[in-house]
Scaffold this active site. Structure first.
Site, short mmCIF file in Angstrom:
data_model
loop_
_atom_site.label_atom_id
_atom_site.label_comp_id
_atom_site.label_asym_id
_atom_site.label_seq_id
_atom_site.Cartn_x
_atom_site.Cartn_y
_atom_site.Cartn_z
N LEU A 140 72.02 80.25 -26.72
CA LEU A 140 71.66 78.88 -27.08
C LEU A 140 72.84 78.16 -27.71
O LEU A 140 73.12 77.01 -27.37
CB LEU A 140 70.46 78.88 -28.03
CG LEU A 140 70.05 77.50 -28.57
CD1 LEU A 140 69.59 76.58 -27.44
CD2 LEU A 140 68.94 77.64 -29.62
N ALA A 141 73.53 78.83 -28.62
CA ALA A 141 74.67 78.21 -29.29
C ALA A 141 75.80 77.93 -28.30
O ALA A 141 76.38 76.84 -28.28
CB ALA A 141 75.17 79.09 -30.43
N ASP A 370 55.83 79.19 -24.35
CA ASP A 370 57.18 78.72 -24.10
C ASP A 370 57.23 77.24 -23.72
O ASP A 370 58.18 76.54 -24.06
CB ASP A 370 57.82 79.56 -22.98
CG ASP A 370 59.32 79.37 -22.89
OD1 ASP A 370 59.97 79.30 -23.95
OD2 ASP A 370 59.85 79.29 -21.77
N HIS A 375 56.13 71.58 -25.44
CA HIS A 375 56.62 70.46 -24.64
C HIS A 375 55.49 69.59 -24.10
O HIS A 375 55.45 68.36 -24.31
CB HIS A 375 57.45 70.96 -23.45
CG HIS A 375 58.64 71.77 -23.83
ND1 HIS A 375 59.28 71.67 -25.03
CD2 HIS A 375 59.34 72.71 -23.12
CE1 HIS A 375 60.31 72.50 -25.07
NE2 HIS A 375 60.36 73.15 -23.92
N LYS A 510 52.21 53.62 -7.86
CA LYS A 510 51.69 53.69 -6.50
C LYS A 510 50.58 52.65 -6.35
O LYS A 510 49.64 52.61 -7.16
CB LYS A 510 51.18 55.09 -6.21
CG LYS A 510 52.28 56.13 -6.17
CD LYS A 510 51.77 57.54 -6.34
CE LYS A 510 50.87 57.98 -5.23
NZ LYS A 510 50.51 59.42 -5.36
N TYR A 609 44.20 63.90 -4.35
CA TYR A 609 45.55 64.05 -3.80
C TYR A 609 45.72 63.09 -2.62
O TYR A 609 44.78 62.83 -1.87
CB TYR A 609 45.78 65.48 -3.31
CG TYR A 609 45.93 66.50 -4.41
CD1 TYR A 609 47.18 66.74 -5.00
CD2 TYR A 609 44.84 67.24 -4.88
CE1 TYR A 609 47.32 67.67 -6.00
CE2 TYR A 609 44.98 68.17 -5.88
CZ TYR A 609 46.24 68.39 -6.45
OH TYR A 609 46.37 69.32 -7.44
#
Length: 621
Positions: A140-141, A370, A375, A510, A609
């Site tokens: 990471l660093a 994760d 996120h 759309k 969809y």
């Protein structure tokens, strides 16, 4: 000095370098042209470039500058402006004046940082900032933090008095560290001198993460490096304030001993005024509610909440940062943003590769911890939150917490999980040598549905979907509106607002339009705001933006402790059931869309969809 009008003032004196030969002048002009070009590229999103028009009235010309019509300089003469005054920590002001030697006509560009960039540096003018990267020898660093610090230093977004101090258990030394960093630090010819200055500010010290004497020695080395910074970069100004940023680029298992030792040994500087201390903590913030609460209690016993920066780099991405502006600065969305008009919301994260040798870490945490729990849930909060009272960090984070309090914990009926298998030459998850448990049930894919039980969103499904080894790389938000009422045009495709987070940052709507020409057929098209087409701007890396926020004490884009607790409350029950085997991952081939059961779940929620490909995706194909 731009003065009250905001226009750059002409220099007050000129020097004539008439002793230069013509070849020397030509070489100098080529060099200045390269500086102009590279500077425009580096600062394109932070500067204004205004070319000088020689045909316009020359009202700002200095009194001792010869009029070009009557006293054109000789072909061997170059007129240059004096060097700008020292701007200190605000960064250089670039003034490049190029006079053509053949005609004597002035053609020059003036390049100055925007007021926004100058304002950022003004707030830390006269201060030394020490970036202490703990875990400096880790991926990471090396791959992210040091390259971002170099970018900020190169672009004059952090003070020239800054130093970058690495700490890790590895016995490297500065030269070995720089050798390991070199593949990730991109340096062009124009910035080599600046890069040498950056490298001169890098220090390294090896020590343990759990021994008090190691951190006592570390603080001594920090003192020496900061004294060097004051003597060398700040011309010995002893009144400077010393600030420290502690970046924990470490495994979560050592967070507690490291932060305790930092608090005991690294909070003071001998012989200088101490400023602020800020601690950056990388996710994951625990593995479940209990471990997260334990870590939060530990940190709160050492630091104030305003000193803690729990970093989620997705909050630094351009399109995520644009969500609040989109929602609350555009009246058109105000009456539409509710359960009466919106049928469903999807937040999608896809990666086309597997664990890539990170199986040891990934097998402990999985895709839910994760990606989804941090996120994607952060994006859900920004989409669903109410208008904050102000743009202050605590007001915004308060509204995000209110959203989470309205979400019930996940149950097995709300989720589909999967694990990728081999396909063609692509290995499966369990084929990764770094995954030591060959019977692992860790999910690499998850689709989960959430409901925000409040007046605005009651009954609207929020679908979070993320996975590895899928068919494409993409992160986006899809807000699908309800069907048009009435049979006037029959059944038409739904309107859908799509916010593309990565790649190809964009927003497109759309919609239905009449096919051009004599036909009366309907077609689906889009209103498209693609950033690369509309704006000539190089978007900053998410980590760049967030590190600048840390420097200036801006906590809006960082996770607060109560927000973290609510997130783990939602996910902890289902995580325990997955680990107990009550919910098992469904195999899906590498490079596919994921388990078919995921699409079935989404359809069952009413999502429709359509066979439609966004224009930029068509071009990419």
């Amino acid at each position: 000095d731009t003065g009250a009008t905001g226009e750059m003032q002409a220099p007050t004196t000129w020097r004539s370098l008439s002793f230069w030969s013509l070849p020397d002048c030509q070489k100098a002009l080529e060099t200045m042209g390269a500086i102009v070009s590279s500077t425009k590229t580096r600062f394109r999103n932070r500067i204004r470039v205004r070319p000088f028009n020689p045909s316009s009235s020359n009202t700002n010309a200095p009194a001792n500058q010869p009029d070009k019509a009557s006293a054109a300089p000789s072909k061997t003469s170059v007129l240059v402006a004096p060097a700008p005054s020292d701007t200190g920590a605000t960064g250089e002001k670039f003034n490049v004046y190029k006079r053509t030697m053949e005609t004597g006509v002035s053609v020059f560009s003036q390049i100055v940082p925007t007021p926004e960039a100058l304002h950022l540096l003004d707030s830390v003018k006269g201060e030394v900032i020490t970036f202490l990267i703990l875990g400096a020898s880790g991926d990471l660093a090396k791959k992210k933090i040091y390259p971002v610090l170099w970018s900020l230093f190169r672009d004059h977004l952090i003070p020239t008095t800054s130093i970058f101090f690495g700490y890790a258990r590895s016995q490297l030394g500065k030269e070995k560290l720089l050798e390991q960093l070199s593949p990730y630090l991109k340096v062009d010819e124009a910035h080599k001198a600046l890069f040498e200055q950056f490298c001169d500010r890098i220090f390294y010290f090896a020590g343990s993460y759990d021994k008090e004497e190691s951190f006592l020695a570390l603080n001594d080395e920090l003192d020496k490096a900061e004294k060097h910074a004051m003597d060398t970069y700040a011309q010995g100004k002893r009144h400077l304030v010393i600030n420290r940023i502690f970046y924990l680029a470490l495994p979560p298992s050592v967070y507690m001993p490291v932060t305790e030792n930092l608090k005991r040994q690294c909070m003071q500087h001998r012989g200088a005024t101490m400023g602020w201390r800020r601690v950056i903590i990388e996710k994951p913030f625990g593995k479940d509610l209990d471990s997260s609460n334990l870590l939060s209690r530990h940190l709160s016993s050492l630091f104030k909440e305003e000193e803690l920066y729990r970093i989620d780099h997705y909050l630094g991405k351009e399109m995520v940062q644009n969500l609040m502006t989109l929602r609350f600065a555009n009246r058109i969305f105000t009456p539409l943003w509710n359960r009466d008009n919106i049928a469903s919301v999807q937040i999608v994260f896809k990666e086309p590769f597997g664990t890539r040798g990170r199986g040891g870490y990934f097998d402990e945490f999985g895709i839910i911890r994760d990606v989804m729990q941090n996120h994607l849930l952060q994006i859900l909060c920004l989409v669903a939150m109410e208008r904050p009272a102000t743009l202050a960090a605590d007001d915004i984070r308060l509204e995000k917490v209110k959203v989470l309090k309205c979400v019930q914990p996940l149950t097995p009926d709300d989720i589909v999980i999967g694990q990728y298998t081999a396909s063609g030459s692509n290995p499966g998850y369990l084929d990764d040598p770094s995954v030591t448990n060959k019977e692992s049930t860790t999910p690499t894919f998850a689709t989960a549905v959430f409901y925000v039980a409040n007046d605005r969103w009651d009954g609207v499904p929020f679908v979070l979907r993320c996975g590895k080894a899928l068919e494409e790389r993409k992160a986006e938000i899809r807000i699908q509106f309800r069907d048009v009422a009435g049979p006037l045009f029959g059944r038409t495709a739904r309107n859908e607002l799509v916010i593309r987070v990565q790649p190809n940052e964009a927003m497109y709507l759309k919609m239905i339009a009449k096919q051009p020409g004599m036909s009366d057929q309907l077609l689906q098209t889009d209103l498209d705001l693609t950033y690369s087409s509309r704006y000539d701007v190089k978007l900053p890396d998410a980590y760049e933006r967030l590190l600048v926020d840390v420097i200036h004490g801006e906590q809006t884009n960082f996770v607060r402790s109560d927000e973290l607790a609510e997130a783990w409350r939602i996910f902890t029950p289902i995580l325990k059931q997955i680990e107990a085997g009550a919910v098992r991952p469904i195999p899906y081939p590498f490079g596919s869309r994921g388990p078919a059961e995921s699409d079935s779940l989404i359809r069952s929620l009413g999502y429709k969809y359509t066979q439609y490909t966004w224009s930029k995706d068509r071009q990419a194909k």
